[in-house]
Structure formats: structure tokens, C-alpha cells
Design an enzyme around this catalytic site. Sequence first.
Site, PDB file in Angstrom:
ATOM      1  N   GLU A  78      -2.240   5.370  -4.179  1.00 38.18           N
ATOM      2  CA  GLU A  78      -1.529   4.594  -5.127  1.00 38.18           C
ATOM      3  C   GLU A  78      -1.863   4.375  -6.649  1.00 38.18           C
ATOM      4  O   GLU A  78      -3.287   4.800  -7.077  1.00 38.18           O
ATOM      5  CB  GLU A  78      -2.425   2.974  -4.684  1.00 38.18           C
ATOM      6  CG  GLU A  78      -1.931   2.415  -3.539  1.00 38.18           C
ATOM      7  CD  GLU A  78       0.012   2.455  -2.699  1.00 38.18           C
ATOM      8  OE1 GLU A  78       0.751   2.020  -4.042  1.00 38.18           O
ATOM      9  OE2 GLU A  78       0.344   1.978  -1.024  1.00 38.18           O
ATOM     10  N   CYS A 141      -4.137  -5.498   1.297  1.00 40.84           N
ATOM     11  CA  CYS A 141      -4.259  -4.710  -0.338  1.00 40.84           C
ATOM     12  C   CYS A 141      -3.962  -4.511  -1.110  1.00 40.84           C
ATOM     13  O   CYS A 141      -5.113  -4.134  -2.008  1.00 40.84           O
ATOM     14  CB  CYS A 141      -3.644  -2.677   0.660  1.00 40.84           C
ATOM     15  SG  CYS A 141      -3.480  -3.173   2.301  1.00 40.84           S
ATOM     16  N   HIS A 165      -2.460   4.536   0.902  1.00 35.71           N
ATOM     17  CA  HIS A 165      -1.691   3.420   2.317  1.00 35.71           C
ATOM     18  C   HIS A 165      -1.674   5.142   3.059  1.00 35.71           C
ATOM     19  O   HIS A 165      -1.015   6.071   2.832  1.00 35.71           O
ATOM     20  CB  HIS A 165      -1.019   2.736   1.843  1.00 35.71           C
ATOM     21  CG  HIS A 165      -1.233   1.712   1.322  1.00 35.71           C
ATOM     22  ND1 HIS A 165      -0.694   0.961   0.150  1.00 35.71           N
ATOM     23  CD2 HIS A 165      -1.023   1.128   2.034  1.00 35.71           C
ATOM     24  CE1 HIS A 165      -0.983  -0.082   0.015  1.00 35.71           C
ATOM     25  NE2 HIS A 165      -1.501  -0.854   1.231  1.00 35.71           N
TER      26      HIS A 165
HETATM   27  N1  PCA Z   1      -2.120  -3.073   5.096  1.00 35.82           N
HETATM   28  C1  PCA Z   1      -2.121  -4.174   4.537  1.00 35.82           C
HETATM   29  C2  PCA Z   1      -3.598  -5.004   4.685  1.00 35.82           C
HETATM   30  C3  PCA Z   1      -4.200  -4.665   5.463  1.00 35.82           C
HETATM   31  C4  PCA Z   1      -3.504  -3.169   5.837  1.00 35.82           C
HETATM   32  O1  PCA Z   1      -4.019  -2.540   6.308  1.00 35.82           O
HETATM   33  C5  PCA Z   1      -1.393  -4.069   3.394  1.00 35.82           C
HETATM   34  O2  PCA Z   1      -0.465  -2.696   2.763  1.00 35.82           O
HETATM   35  O3  PCA Z   1      -1.534  -4.955   2.065  1.00 35.82           O
END
Ligand code: PCA
Length: 202
Positions: A78, A141, A165
Site C-alpha cells: 500500500e 486495515c 495486502h
Molecule cells: N483485511 C481487512 C481488515 C482485516 C483484514 O485482514 C481490510 O482490508 O481492511
Amino acid sequence: MNILVTGFEPFGGEATNPSMELVRALEPQIGAAHIHTAILPVTASGGLQAAIEAIEKIGPDAVVCVGQAGGRCAVTVERLAVNVDDFSIPDNGGQQPRNLPIVAGGPDAYLSTLPIDKMVEAMRKAGVPAAVSNSAGTYVCNHVMYGVAHYLAQHRATAISGFVHIPYLPQQVLDKPDKPSMGLELALRGLTAGLEVLAATQ
Ligand code: PCA
């Protein structure tokens, strides 16, 4: 150097979370870096609180939070977190803030302070589909990425932080075969390649 890597518990009706499995599978030492791990609850305040407690305990040089991004086909590093909570589903505590700032009066966004391009390049070199992402969403997240950056800016400005991610695991898409997935081994190779970049540059 010390790197804190966090994962999340399962949420949204899933039996597991790839970030939790990955963090549990990480080697404790990558290059010159000691790897410390924590698993965070999928609630806005609880997740951030657990991350800050781990930072205070470990005093890391780098913080890499990892989460599941169901529907993505690559490991994504990100670029930024925005100062917005706008949950499309309730978190694991039943809370669903809509269109609210994470920190009232805080900066609109924090850019990742990780070397995101170098990490993506290393992941690809290791044979793992990877890309920079320009949105961490507006769910837990993003909340944790923003909150960790805000905490570090105020209390530990020398430490770098950011977010990675991970796609669904294959076992999570058995009931949704139109969705992409990535096996744990491949995702682990990608995350490890990214952490190797940090271990070599700090
Ligand atoms: N993904 C979510 C919250 C927890 C996770 O593993 C997100 O992308 O916000």
C-alpha cells in the site's frame, strides 16, 4: 534491526485470514533483521491498540502490517492510508463507522514510509505477482495503517511503517471460484522478499 510484522484474525465470515497464517509462518530472522509478530483483532480500536502495544513492547525499526484483501490477485504494497473510517461491513466488534475521521483534525493521509517500489520489485524477482496499491480501503486495515503511522509520527519518528495486502488463500475461494487466490507458500515467498529489502536497507 527489529521488524514488527502484524497479521489479522479472520473476519467477514471467513474461517481463516491469510495474513494470520503468513505471520505465523515467517522465519524469526530474515537477513540481519529480527522478526517480531502480533495477531490483531479485526476491530478499529482493538486492532490499533494491539499494534501500538506491540510497538511499545518491541521498539521496532520498521512496522509492516499485513491483511487480507479478498478479490485481489497479487500481493499489494500500500502507498497510503487515508483519515477515513467508512466500513462496508461491521468489524468483529459489531461497529460500523461511516464517513468518520480516524483522527479528528489529523492529516488527510499518511504515505507509507517503506520502500514500496523496491519491495514490489523484490517480490516480483522472487517470482511472486506483486504491485503497489493506491488504496488500502476504508476498513480496519486502513484504520490500523493510518493509526500506526500517526502514532509513530508522534512517538517514534525514526521508525518506518506501511501495509501489505494479501489475496485470499485457495481454501477460501472453494465456495467462490470466480475469485482469485494465492497459495500460502507463494505469498510467504513474496512477503519474505519484501522484508529482505527492509533488512538490507535499515
Ligand atoms: N483485511 C481487512 C481488515 C482485516 C483484514 O485482514 C481490510 O482490508 O481492511
